[in-house]
Design an enzyme around this catalytic site. Structure first.
Site, PDB file in Angstrom:
ATOM      1  N   HIS A 170      -6.324  -4.137  -7.736  1.00  0.00           N
ATOM      2  CA  HIS A 170      -5.814  -5.385  -8.302  1.00  0.00           C
ATOM      3  C   HIS A 170      -6.883  -6.475  -8.368  1.00  0.00           C
ATOM      4  CE1 HIS A 170      -4.926  -6.636  -4.010  1.00  0.00           C
ATOM      5  NE2 HIS A 170      -5.322  -7.799  -4.490  1.00  0.00           N
ATOM      6  N   ASP A 211      -3.986   1.293  -5.099  1.00  0.00           N
ATOM      7  CA  ASP A 211      -4.666  -0.007  -5.099  1.00  0.00           C
ATOM      8  C   ASP A 211      -6.103   0.110  -4.614  1.00  0.00           C
ATOM      9  OD1 ASP A 211      -4.860  -2.673  -5.703  1.00  0.00           O
ATOM     10  OD2 ASP A 211      -3.926  -3.387  -3.848  1.00  0.00           O
ATOM     11  N   SER A 247      -8.643  -9.635  -0.342  1.00  0.00           N
ATOM     12  CA  SER A 247      -8.349  -8.319  -0.902  1.00  0.00           C
ATOM     13  C   SER A 247      -9.619  -7.510  -1.108  1.00  0.00           C
ATOM     14  CB  SER A 247      -7.643  -8.445  -2.255  1.00  0.00           C
ATOM     15  OG  SER A 247      -6.267  -8.564  -2.089  1.00  0.00           O
TER      16      SER A 247
END
Length: 289
Positions: free
Chosen positions: A116, A146, A240
């Protein structure tokens, strides 16, 4: 895990609507049209756990350590070892810009991050802990897990991370998160493993109509689906793709999502990381087909 009183968890997606909603969001900050004012900026990012036992905020200019010990070692020692293996990832998309983190896998610039973080990327720039910048290409990504792999162009002599074994984790053990929350590169926070084998589908359910981003964590057809490490180490937008490491400095997870009772809130002590054993399998599939 207690259900939120307001609408359930969601993965960050392209649009933000008004209202206070429980959100599971990825740790990238996507600022679409930030120039000229903050109104209209969208957040696509990962945040995670509060309730940390210590925090170290480091940059090329300064480094400060508070409460720098864990049950089995010194946080500053672990940080000194691992920070050079974590990069900031800046992405330009057709909608704006995004900031995430990544973990260096090889000295010639192979980097592990979240899918993402680089979704819709037109250009990708990675910045090492000492400020060196490299253009990078997306080698491949797997949106269900992911996980994405980048290759920094012209890189050499980078400090590769030491990957651990996530199957040996125990609830309650000390962990350290490293990344670029809010674009603050080389930020280090500490906490514990709060739970293991946590399906993202356990984190709320969803009403698409009331979702601030319109994409639900419980809907496996539209978002990542993996079993996560839950941690209370403080993780926020920009973390992230960064490293979750043990007291030996071994990467045991890739920080990827957070639960928040408010879609715009930061860390509340409930963050999630992809187990490194799972990430390694996906990286191998991406790189070797």
């Amino acid at each position: 895990m207690p259900q939120p009183a307001e609408p359930p968890a969601v993965l960050a997606g392209p649009r933000k609507r008004s209202g206070r909603l429980a959100a599971l969001v990825g740790a990238t900050a996507l600022a679409a049209a930030l120039l000229g004012g903050g109104a209209g900026a969208a957040i696509v990012g990962l945040s995670g756990g509060s309730g940390t036992s210590s925090t170290t905020a480091a940059s090329s200019a300064t480094a400060q350590t508070v409460g720098n010990t864990t049950a089995s070692g010194d946080v500053s020692t672990v940080a000194a070892k691992v920070v050079p293996s974590v990069v900031q990832v800046n992405v330009a998309t057709g909608r704006g810009t995004a900031i995430g983190s990544g973990v260096i896998l090889t000295s010639d610039g192979r980097i592990l991050t979240n899918a993402h973080v680089v979704q819709g990327a037109q250009t990708v720039t990675v910045t090492t802990s000492d400020g060196k910048k490299y253009q990078a290409k997306v080698v491949g990504s797997d949106t269900k897990s992911d996980i994405a792999v980048l290759q920094a162009q012209g890189a050499s002599g980078l400090t590769a991370a030491t990957l651990g074994d996530s199957s040996k984790l125990a609830v309650g053990q000390q962990v350290i998160a490293i990344g670029s929350p809010g674009g603050l590169q080389n930020t280090v926070t500490t906490g514990i493993v709060s739970a293991l084998n946590r399906p993202l589908s356990d984190v709320g359910g969803g009403d698409e109509q009331n979702s601030p981003f319109g994409r639900q964590a419980s809907n496996v057809t539209s978002g990542p689906s993996y079993t996560a490490i839950q941690t209370d180490a403080s993780i926020n937008q920009g973390n992230s793709g960064g490293a979750l490491v043990d007291s030996k400095g071994q990467v045991i997870g890739i920080n990827s999502a957070l639960y928040s009772p408010n879609s715009s809130a930061g860390s509340v002590g409930i963050g999630f990381a992809i187990p490194i054993n799972d990430a390694k399998k996906i990286v191998d599939q991406i790189v070797n087909g």
